[in-house]
Write a protein that holds these residues in place. Structure first.
Motif, mmCIF file in Angstrom:
data_model
loop_
_atom_site.group_PDB
_atom_site.id
_atom_site.type_symbol
_atom_site.label_atom_id
_atom_site.label_comp_id
_atom_site.label_asym_id
_atom_site.label_seq_id
_atom_site.Cartn_x
_atom_site.Cartn_y
_atom_site.Cartn_z
ATOM 1 N N ALA A 1 0.821 -1.209 0.000
ATOM 2 C CA ALA A 1 0.000 0.000 0.000
ATOM 3 C C ALA A 1 0.860 1.265 0.000
ATOM 4 O O ALA A 1 0.545 2.231 -0.697
ATOM 5 N N SER A 2 1.956 1.264 0.733
ATOM 6 C CA SER A 2 2.797 2.465 0.801
ATOM 7 C C SER A 2 3.445 2.764 -0.550
ATOM 8 O O SER A 2 3.567 3.936 -0.936
ATOM 9 N N ASP A 3 3.852 1.743 -1.293
ATOM 10 C CA ASP A 3 4.458 1.956 -2.609
ATOM 11 C C ASP A 3 3.444 2.493 -3.613
ATOM 12 O O ASP A 3 3.753 3.388 -4.406
ATOM 13 N N VAL A 4 2.226 1.973 -3.578
ATOM 14 C CA VAL A 4 1.183 2.419 -4.505
ATOM 15 C C VAL A 4 0.774 3.855 -4.179
ATOM 16 O O VAL A 4 0.629 4.687 -5.073
ATOM 17 N N ARG A 5 0.626 4.164 -2.890
ATOM 18 C CA ARG A 5 0.279 5.536 -2.500
ATOM 19 C C ARG A 5 1.379 6.518 -2.873
ATOM 20 O O ARG A 5 1.106 7.637 -3.311
ATOM 21 N N ARG A 6 2.635 6.099 -2.720
ATOM 22 C CA ARG A 6 3.756 6.970 -3.079
ATOM 23 C C ARG A 6 3.739 7.282 -4.572
ATOM 24 O O ARG A 6 3.937 8.431 -4.994
ATOM 25 N N ALA A 7 3.504 6.275 -5.399
ATOM 26 C CA ALA A 7 3.440 6.491 -6.852
ATOM 27 C C ALA A 7 2.263 7.391 -7.212
ATOM 28 O O ALA A 7 2.388 8.273 -8.069
ATOM 29 N N PHE A 8 1.126 7.203 -6.567
ATOM 30 C CA PHE A 8 -0.041 8.042 -6.816
ATOM 31 C C PHE A 8 0.245 9.489 -6.420
ATOM 32 O O PHE A 8 -0.078 10.428 -7.158
ATOM 33 N N ALA A 9 0.894 9.688 -5.267
ATOM 34 C CA ALA A 9 1.239 11.038 -4.818
ATOM 35 C C ALA A 9 2.223 11.704 -5.784
ATOM 36 O O ALA A 9 2.105 12.897 -6.061
ATOM 37 N N ARG A 10 3.175 10.956 -6.299
ATOM 38 C CA ARG A 10 4.112 11.514 -7.277
ATOM 39 C C ARG A 10 3.383 11.993 -8.526
ATOM 40 O O ARG A 10 3.696 13.051 -9.077
ATOM 41 N N CYS A 11 2.418 11.210 -8.973
ATOM 42 C CA CYS A 11 1.635 11.607 -10.155
ATOM 43 C C CYS A 11 0.862 12.889 -9.888
ATOM 44 O O CYS A 11 0.811 13.779 -10.739
ATOM 45 N N ILE A 12 0.264 12.996 -8.708
ATOM 46 C CA ILE A 12 -0.489 14.204 -8.360
ATOM 47 C C ILE A 12 0.433 15.411 -8.317
ATOM 48 O O ILE A 12 0.117 16.469 -8.862
ATOM 49 N N MET A 13 1.596 15.263 -7.702
ATOM 50 C CA MET A 13 2.533 16.383 -7.605
ATOM 51 C C MET A 13 3.052 16.793 -8.977
ATOM 52 O O MET A 13 3.237 17.980 -9.250
ATOM 53 N N ARG A 14 3.288 15.828 -9.849
ATOM 54 C CA ARG A 14 3.765 16.144 -11.193
ATOM 55 C C ARG A 14 2.699 16.855 -12.012
ATOM 56 O O ARG A 14 3.017 17.680 -12.866
#
Length: 77
Positions: A40-53
């Motif tokens: 879950a932490s890896d998927v949330r991190r990737a999702f957050a990176r997409c939002i920030m980008r």
């Protein structure tokens, strides 16, 4: 729109087997982030990176993968 794809075999040079694809309806950008595993932490991190980008917060998140992705994004570690 968000989608979690994988596993891809063979893995890339860093060992990532999954990808998060994020399509922003505001800037019309397509963002792809690699994910090592389905923690879950890896998927949330990737999702957050997409939002920030993308530079904007989503008002609505759509997915075609069913409840699995929602559970991974919202799971508490």
């Amino acid at each position: 729109m968000i989608d979690l794809e994988g596993p891809s075999n063979p893995a890339d040079k860093d060992g990532c087997k999954y990808t998060v694809t994020y399509i922003c309806c505001f800037c019309y950008g397509i963002f792809i982030e690699p994910v090592f595993c389905l923690k879950a932490s890896d998927v949330r991190r990737a999702f957050a990176r997409c939002i920030m980008r993308s530079g904007t917060l989503p008002l609505l998140v759509l997915s075609d993968t069913g409840p699995e992705l929602t559970n991974l994004l919202m799971a508490e570690d």
